[in-house]
Scaffold this motif. Structure first.
Motif, PDB file in Angstrom:
ATOM      1  N   ARG A 210       0.838  -1.204   0.000  1.00 15.44           N
ATOM      2  CA  ARG A 210       0.000   0.000   0.000  1.00 15.44           C
ATOM      3  C   ARG A 210       0.871   1.251   0.000  1.00 15.44           C
ATOM      4  O   ARG A 210       0.613   2.211  -0.736  1.00 15.44           O
ATOM      5  CB  ARG A 210      -0.918  -0.017   1.211  1.00 15.44           C
ATOM      6  CG  ARG A 210      -1.877   1.156   1.279  1.00 15.44           C
ATOM      7  CD  ARG A 210      -2.774   1.014   2.495  1.00 15.44           C
ATOM      8  NE  ARG A 210      -3.535  -0.233   2.424  1.00 15.44           N
ATOM      9  CZ  ARG A 210      -4.045  -0.854   3.478  1.00 15.44           C
ATOM     10  NH1 ARG A 210      -3.858  -0.359   4.689  1.00 15.44           N
ATOM     11  NH2 ARG A 210      -4.739  -1.965   3.333  1.00 15.44           N
ATOM     12  N   ALA A 211       1.923   1.249   0.810  1.00 11.81           N
ATOM     13  CA  ALA A 211       2.792   2.430   0.892  1.00 11.81           C
ATOM     14  C   ALA A 211       3.507   2.678  -0.433  1.00 11.81           C
ATOM     15  O   ALA A 211       3.608   3.825  -0.892  1.00 11.81           O
ATOM     16  CB  ALA A 211       3.823   2.241   2.013  1.00 11.81           C
ATOM     17  N   GLN A 212       3.986   1.618  -1.079  1.00 13.25           N
ATOM     18  CA  GLN A 212       4.702   1.807  -2.341  1.00 13.25           C
ATOM     19  C   GLN A 212       3.773   2.296  -3.444  1.00 13.25           C
ATOM     20  O   GLN A 212       4.162   3.126  -4.276  1.00 13.25           O
ATOM     21  CB  GLN A 212       5.396   0.505  -2.732  1.00 13.25           C
ATOM     22  CG  GLN A 212       6.589   0.187  -1.832  1.00 13.25           C
ATOM     23  CD  GLN A 212       7.088  -1.236  -1.984  1.00 13.25           C
ATOM     24  OE1 GLN A 212       6.416  -2.093  -2.542  1.00 13.25           O
ATOM     25  NE2 GLN A 212       8.272  -1.496  -1.473  1.00 13.25           N
ATOM     26  N   ASP A 213       2.544   1.798  -3.469  1.00 15.56           N
ATOM     27  CA  ASP A 213       1.580   2.296  -4.451  1.00 15.56           C
ATOM     28  C   ASP A 213       1.245   3.762  -4.183  1.00 15.56           C
ATOM     29  O   ASP A 213       1.083   4.560  -5.121  1.00 15.56           O
ATOM     30  CB  ASP A 213       0.300   1.455  -4.421  1.00 15.56           C
ATOM     31  CG  ASP A 213       0.493   0.087  -5.058  1.00 15.56           C
ATOM     32  OD1 ASP A 213       1.423  -0.056  -5.868  1.00 15.56           O
ATOM     33  OD2 ASP A 213      -0.274  -0.835  -4.724  1.00 15.56           O
ATOM     34  N   GLN A 214       1.143   4.135  -2.908  1.00 13.29           N
ATOM     35  CA  GLN A 214       0.842   5.527  -2.582  1.00 13.29           C
ATOM     36  C   GLN A 214       2.006   6.442  -2.937  1.00 13.29           C
ATOM     37  O   GLN A 214       1.796   7.597  -3.339  1.00 13.29           O
ATOM     38  CB  GLN A 214       0.491   5.648  -1.096  1.00 13.29           C
ATOM     39  CG  GLN A 214      -0.867   5.042  -0.761  1.00 13.29           C
ATOM     40  CD  GLN A 214      -1.129   4.965   0.734  1.00 13.29           C
ATOM     41  OE1 GLN A 214      -0.237   5.210   1.547  1.00 13.29           O
ATOM     42  NE2 GLN A 214      -2.356   4.630   1.097  1.00 13.29           N
ATOM     43  N   VAL A 215       3.228   5.949  -2.826  1.00 15.84           N
ATOM     44  CA  VAL A 215       4.381   6.732  -3.278  1.00 15.84           C
ATOM     45  C   VAL A 215       4.283   6.989  -4.781  1.00 15.84           C
ATOM     46  O   VAL A 215       4.541   8.102  -5.264  1.00 15.84           O
ATOM     47  CB  VAL A 215       5.700   6.013  -2.939  1.00 15.84           C
ATOM     48  CG1 VAL A 215       6.879   6.661  -3.664  1.00 15.84           C
ATOM     49  CG2 VAL A 215       5.945   6.027  -1.443  1.00 15.84           C
ATOM     50  N   GLY A 216       3.893   5.951  -5.543  1.00 15.59           N
ATOM     51  CA  GLY A 216       3.711   6.133  -6.977  1.00 15.59           C
ATOM     52  C   GLY A 216       2.633   7.153  -7.290  1.00 15.59           C
ATOM     53  O   GLY A 216       2.779   7.986  -8.194  1.00 15.59           O
ATOM     54  N   ASP A 217       1.528   7.109  -6.538  1.00 16.40           N
ATOM     55  CA  ASP A 217       0.451   8.078  -6.749  1.00 16.40           C
ATOM     56  C   ASP A 217       0.912   9.493  -6.407  1.00 16.40           C
ATOM     57  O   ASP A 217       0.573  10.459  -7.097  1.00 16.40           O
ATOM     58  CB  ASP A 217      -0.759   7.704  -5.905  1.00 16.40           C
ATOM     59  CG  ASP A 217      -1.396   6.391  -6.342  1.00 16.40           C
ATOM     60  OD1 ASP A 217      -1.191   6.010  -7.508  1.00 16.40           O
ATOM     61  OD2 ASP A 217      -2.076   5.756  -5.527  1.00 16.40           O
ATOM     62  N   LEU A 218       1.673   9.612  -5.340  1.00 14.69           N
ATOM     63  CA  LEU A 218       2.185  10.920  -4.954  1.00 14.69           C
ATOM     64  C   LEU A 218       3.140  11.460  -6.016  1.00 14.69           C
ATOM     65  O   LEU A 218       3.123  12.657  -6.338  1.00 14.69           O
ATOM     66  CB  LEU A 218       2.899  10.813  -3.604  1.00 14.69           C
ATOM     67  CG  LEU A 218       3.053  12.089  -2.789  1.00 14.69           C
ATOM     68  CD1 LEU A 218       1.693  12.618  -2.369  1.00 14.69           C
ATOM     69  CD2 LEU A 218       3.914  11.827  -1.558  1.00 14.69           C
TER      70      LEU A 218
END
Length: 603
Positions: A210-218
């Protein structure tokens, strides 16, 4: 929170919670093809680290000899000899660990570079439909942050999960040989720790993904904000964008804190239970020494060995955490690498007798569209004769741009076929097809390179100043000579240091520089003023005289460049004829050309 940012947050949550169950080990094993060329140095580094760790476990044995020997006998020379051995063992341990770091630095940098290069090459080969689906920030984070996590795993957890496991086994054997009852006391917490690690691994895997996907979104939001800074400033939306970024950043912060809480919990268990066991062993061992059942040197050696195992045991928590993050990073990397690249036909078809550019019953539906929805193009039949220029006219959303994108196979037809000089484009190797067909899109894209490099992208490697000068002349791009370094001037990211008309003229020059046999132009003059447009049209007529061209047009002046005009309506070619014929006989065409019906094409 604006809708796009909210959608990114929801997508990250969905990807993390709906991902199929997977094995971290199985995911990490996919790295083997990249690791195999440097396996000798990595195995050597692991062996050196094991030797260094085991060297540290010899120190307690020296302490036992010193306490039961020279210290008990008050032998000063023996004490100095023991101190010398302890110093020597410490230096050897430090030297071996330093050698391990030296051994892994270069090969792991090579692995990371190779993986990044292969990812970039795969992105170049993936179809346009893939890039339409994926956010650029997600791809960027996979090429940077995720590969950094993979390199860290190969450099540290991969080695030390092995090294620490060997060290723990070796240390436990040493403790059992010294006193098996104390050894069993220290081993008591092993089962609870293993159970907690298994539980921790499953929950942490979800949070890490979840954190890595959110980094991509950011990353996507940052990139879009930078590229769209003129729109943001022009509409005064900087506060809204900043607020949306903070909210998305806060979501990521919450995920990272949840990860930290999980890691703190497992670390507390892993540290506390062994410490309690060591404390119990100290009390029991002291009683045995007082009763004369155990020598003081043996107790010192036992406790020193137990304390030497603190680091290997304590590190299990964050080594597993780093391994989980590397596993999810590897999954994200291979999500892109597993996508099917553009494929060329295995067998080349025999050319049909007709020449020029022909569309036969072409049907197209976007890959992500509902299968039951109406196709964008539904049975397009059109023939552009050799050396002929055909203008393509239609209302907004009629599929003009989509039709032109099918010629160089930026998208694949759903049904039907397109032929160039009788050869099906689906049977042509893409490199050959795109050497025959040059394109210029309505929205010109320039790269962070010189003007000359941008234009000469449309020609082969042998093209030089002569071809560049001719193309600039056709596109009426003489403004290049007034730039600070002429054609060697860097245009900056996306060419935003130039005006829209200048960028469009350079894109047109790029399309004609290679003297293509087929030319596809998507409203190439829309950003030009009337005087520049007239000059470009005059020069372009000379190029079109020797080229088979399909030109998307919205203005009568552009339509008049063509020999004939095709009207696209309802996903089909509704009429074909000269401009004057269609103006006279076709009400829809007349309406489009009247000015009230002309619209900017949005797709």
């Amino acid at each position: 929170m604006p809708v796009p940012v909210r959608r990114l947050a929801v997508m990250a949550e969905t990807r993390a919670t709906t991902a199929p169950d997977r094995s971290a080990v199985r995911s990490l094993l996919r790295l083997w093809p990249y690791v195999r060329p440097v396996r000798l140095r990595l195995f050597t580094a692991a062996l050196v680290a094991v030797l260094a760790s085991c060297t540290g476990l010899v120190i307690p044995l020296v302490l036992k000899w010193m306490v039961d020997g020279p210290v008990a006998d008050r032998d000063t020379a023996g004490i100095w000899l023991g101190a010398f051995f302890l110093l020597l063992l410490g230096l050897v341990e430090a030297l071996l660990f330093g050698m391990r770091r030296w051994l892994v630095a270069r090969p792991l940098a090579h692995v990371e570079a190779e993986m990044r290069a292969e990812l970039y090459a795969r992105l170049q080969r993936l179809p346009v439909a893939f890039h339409d689906r994926w956010a650029s920030g997600q791809l960027l984070s996979r090429a940077t942050a995720d590969l950094g996590l993979v390199r860290m795993f190969l450099a540290f957890p991969l080695t030390f999960l092995l090294v620490n496991s060997v060290t723990i086994v070796f240390g436990v054997v040493v403790m059992l040989l010294q006193d098996w009852t104390l050894g069993l006391v220290v081993l008591g917490p092993a089962l609870p720790v293993v159970v907690m690690c298994v539980y921790f691994e499953r929950r942490y895997a979800v949070m890490a993904r979840r954190a890595q996907d959110q980094v991509g979104d950011l990353t996507t939001v940052v990139e879009e904000s930078v590229l769209g800074i003129r729109i943001i400033k022009g509409f005064g939306r900087h506060r809204t964008q900043a607020r949306a970024f903070r909210e998305l950043s806060s979501t990521l912060r919450g995920t990272e804190l949840a990860k930290a809480r999980l890691l703190a919990t497992i670390w507390a268990v892993i540290v506390t239970l062994p410490e309690l066991a060591v404390g119990a062993a100290l009390v029991l061992g002291s009683v045995q020494v007082a009763d004369g059942d155990l020598s003081a040197g043996t107790l010192v050696a036992f406790l020193s060995t137990a304390l030497a195992l603190r680091w290997p045991v304590d590190s299990i928590g964050f080594l597993l955490a780093m391994s989980q993050e590397a596993a999810t990073a590897t999954e994200r990397y291979f999500e892109v690498m597993d996508e099917e690249p553009e494929q060329d036909a295995a067998v080349r078809s025999d050319p049909a007798p007709d020449a020029g550019l022909r569309f036969d019953g072409v049907v197209f539906r976007y890959p992500d569209a509902d299968p039951g929805s109406r196709p964008v193009l539904d049975g397009v039949d059109l023939h552009v004769r050799p050396g002929e220029s055909m203008a393509l006219v239609g209302a907004t959303g009629s599929g003009k741009t989509t039709l032109t994108a099918l010629v160089p196979r930026l998208h694949e037809v759903t049904a039907g076929r397109i032929t160039l000089d009788g050869e099906d484009v689906a049977a042509l190797p893409r490199e050959e097809l795109r050497a025959r067909v040059a394109v210029a899109f309505e929205e010109p894209t320039l790269f962070s390179a010189s003007v000359g490099e941008n234009v000469l992208m449309g020609a082969d490697d042998r093209a030089g100043a002569v071809e560049l000068g001719r193309a600039l002349a056709v596109a009426q791009a003489e403004f290049v000579h007034a730039l600070p370094q002429g054609a060697d001037t860097l245009v900056g990211e996306q060419g935003l240091s130039l005006s829209g008309g200048q960028r469009q003229r350079l894109a047109l020059a790029r399309a004609v520089v290679g003297r293509p046999r087929f030319l596809v132009l998507d409203d190439p003059l829309s950003a030009l003023d009337v005087h520049t447009e007239a000059a470009v049209e005059a020069a372009l007529r000379q190029v079109l005289a020797d080229t088979t061209a399909l030109i998307v047009a919205h203005r009568p002046s552009t339509v008049l460049l063509a020999d004939r005009v095709a009207l696209l309506s309802g996903g089909r070619i509704a009429a074909v004829g000269t401009h004057h014929e269609l103006l006279r006989d076709n009400p829809e065409y007349a309406h489009l050309m009247s000015g009230t019906g002309r619209q900017e094409d949005d797709r």
